[in-house]
Write an enzyme that holds these catalytic residues in place. Structure first.
Site, PDB file in Angstrom:
ATOM      1  CB  ILE A 133      -0.426   2.895   1.385  1.00 20.41           C
ATOM      2  CG1 ILE A 133      -0.136   4.149   0.543  1.00 20.41           C
ATOM      3  CG2 ILE A 133       0.768   1.943   1.354  1.00 20.41           C
ATOM      4  CD1 ILE A 133       1.044   4.991   1.029  1.00 20.41           C
ATOM      5  CE1 TYR A 188       1.703  13.224   7.403  1.00 22.61           C
ATOM      6  CE2 TYR A 188       3.154  14.266   5.791  1.00 22.61           C
ATOM      7  CZ  TYR A 188       2.482  13.147   6.256  1.00 22.61           C
ATOM      8  OH  TYR A 188       2.606  11.952   5.586  1.00 22.61           O
ATOM      9  NE  ARG A 200       4.689  18.061  -5.067  1.00 23.45           N
ATOM     10  CZ  ARG A 200       5.340  19.221  -5.011  1.00 23.45           C
ATOM     11  NH1 ARG A 200       6.497  19.361  -5.609  1.00 23.45           N
ATOM     12  NH2 ARG A 200       4.847  20.254  -4.345  1.00 23.45           N
TER      13      ARG A 200
END
Ligand SMILES: NC(=O)c1ccc[n+]([C@@H]2O[C@H](COP(=O)([O-])OP(=O)(O)OC[C@H]3O[C@@H](n4cnc5c(N)ncnc54)[C@H](O)[C@@H]3O)[C@@H](O)[C@H]2O)c1
Length: 307
Positions: free
Chosen positions: A12, A137, A205
C-alpha cells in the site's frame, strides 16, 4: 505538501508514494526493508532505511505536514507466533511514530488499522462500532488506536484511522507462503498450474482496490471531517473465493480446476464493510472488480513473471 509514509516499500505504501509524487507532493519514506522491497520504492522518494522504533525517527519527520503510518508486522499467522514482537512493532513502534510526529509539529497522522478488528463480530455489514479483536495482530491494532487517541487528547495531534478490508491491486504481496488469494490465483494460473483453494471456496471477502484506498488517503490529507475518526475502507460488496476464482479464470481465458486443501477454521467466514461513514465524508469506491483484477494481472505478467 510534504508527506511521510512509513512502510513505503510495501504494497500500500509504495502505491501511495507513487500517487502522491504524481500529484506533485514531496514524499519522505521510512521502511526497514524487513519485508518490503527497495525496488518497489518509487524514484523521487526521500528514503530513510529506518525502523519505526528508532528514537531518531523524528529526524525524518522534519518539515512534514502529514504522516501516513502504514509499517506493521501484519501477517496474522506470524503475529500469532510472536506476540511480543507484534506488540513491539505495532504498538511501541506506532507510539514512536506518533511521538516523532508530535515533537516535530506534524499537522496530521493517518494510520492503518484493519478489518481484523471485527474478527469476533457476526454483524454484517460491519459498522465501525463492532470492534471484537481476537488475534494478537488485531489486538495490536486496537492498542495502536488507544495510543493514537492518547496523543490526540494529550497533544491535540489530529489522527485518522483507516480500517482496510482486503486491499488488492498491483504489488499485492505474492511472496508469502500463503499469499492473498488474488495474487496466488493469478500467479499460478498464468503459469498453467492449479491454485489451491483452502476449504470449499464459500468464504466471502470484501475486496477494495488500492486506487480506491489511495482516494481515501488523499481525502484525509486535508484537515476536516476525517480528523479524529476511524473509517471502514472496503467496497461494501463481497465475493466468495470461488467467485474470485471464476472471475480470474475468465479474465485469463483458462479453465484449470483448483486443488482443495483444508481450511483455516480460525478465519472469519465472511467480511463485509459498512461504508456509510466513509461515504458521509465524500469517499466512494470506484474501481470495479474486473477492472481491478486487470491491473493485477498486468503487474504480475509484466513485472513479476517476466523477471
Ligand atoms: N493489505 C491489506 O489488505 C491490509 C488490510 C488491512 C490492514 N492493512 C494494514 O495496512 C498497512 C500496510 O499493509 P501492506 O499490505 O502494504 O503491508 P506490506 O507488508 O506490504 O508493507 C508493510 C511495510 O512495513 C515495513 N515494516 C515492517 N516492520 C517495520 C519496522 N519495524 N520499521 C520500518 N518498517 C517496517 C515492511 O518492510 C513493509 O515494507 C499495515 O499496517 C497493515 O496492517 C493492510
Amino acid at each position: 505538501m510534504r508527506v511521510l509514509i512509513t512502510g513505503c516499500a510495501g504494497f500500500i505504501g509504495s502505491n501511495l508514494a507513487d500517487r502522491l509524487l504524481r500529484k506533485g507532493h514531496s514524499v519522505v519514506g521510512v521502511d526497514n526493508l524487513s519485508y518490503g522491497l527497495a525496488s518497489q520504492i518509487p524514484e523521487g522518494v526521500e528514503f530513510h532505511n529506518m525502523d519505526i522504533r528508532d528514537p531518531a525517527l523524528s529526524s525524518a519527520c522534519s518539515g512534514v505536514d502529514v504522516v501516513f503510518h502504514l509499517a506493521a508486522k501484519n501477517c496474522i499467522t506470524d503475529c500469532q507466533q510472536d506476540p511480543v514482537e507484534t506488540a513491539d512493532i505495532n504498538v511501541t513502534g506506532s507510539a514512536n511514530v506518533f511521538q516523532a510526529a508530535h515533537e516535530t509539529g506534524v499537522g496530521k497522522v493517518v494510520y492503518a488499522e484493519s478489518s481484523a478488528l471485527y474478527e469476533g463480530s457476526t454483524v454484517l455489514p460491519t459498522p465501525e462500532s463492532e470492534e471484537a479483536p481476537e488475534s494478537f495482530y488485531a489486538l495490536s491494532k486496537q492498542a495502536e488506536r488507544l495510543f493514537a487517541l492518547g496523543f490526540e487528547q494529550a497533544h491535540g495531534l489530529p489522527m485518522t484511522a483507516l480500517r482496510y478490508f482486503c486491499v488488492y491491486g498491483p504489488r499485492q504481496d505474492y511472496r508469502r507462503t500463503i499469499p492473498p488469494v488474488m495474487s496466488a490465483f493469478i500467479m499460478k494460473l498464468l503459469q498453467g498450474e492449479a491454485p489451491i483453494i483452502y476449504g470449499t471456496g464459500e468464504k466471502r471477502r470484501d475486496f477494495v482496490h488500492v486506487d480506491d484506498v489511495n482516494d481515501f488517503h488523499e481525502l484525509c490529507m486535508h484537515r476536516g471531517p476525517t480528523d479524529g475518526n476511524a473509517f471502514n475502507v472496503g467496497s461494501g460488496v463481497n465475493y466468495s473465493i470461488r467467485d474470485i476464482y471464476q472471475h480470474i479464470s475468465n479474465l485469463l481465458g483458462v479453465d484449470i480446476p483448483p486443488q482443495h486443501e483444508p481450511d483455516f477454521p480460525e478465519e472469519a467466514q465472511e467480511t463485509l464493510a459498512d461504508i456509510t461513514l466513509a461515504k458521509s465524508v465524500g469517499w466512494a469506491p470506484r474501481v470495479s472488480l474486473v477492472e481491478g483484477l486487470k491491473t493485477m494481472e498486468a503487474f504480475i505478467r509484466e513485472r513479476v513473471l517476466a523477471s
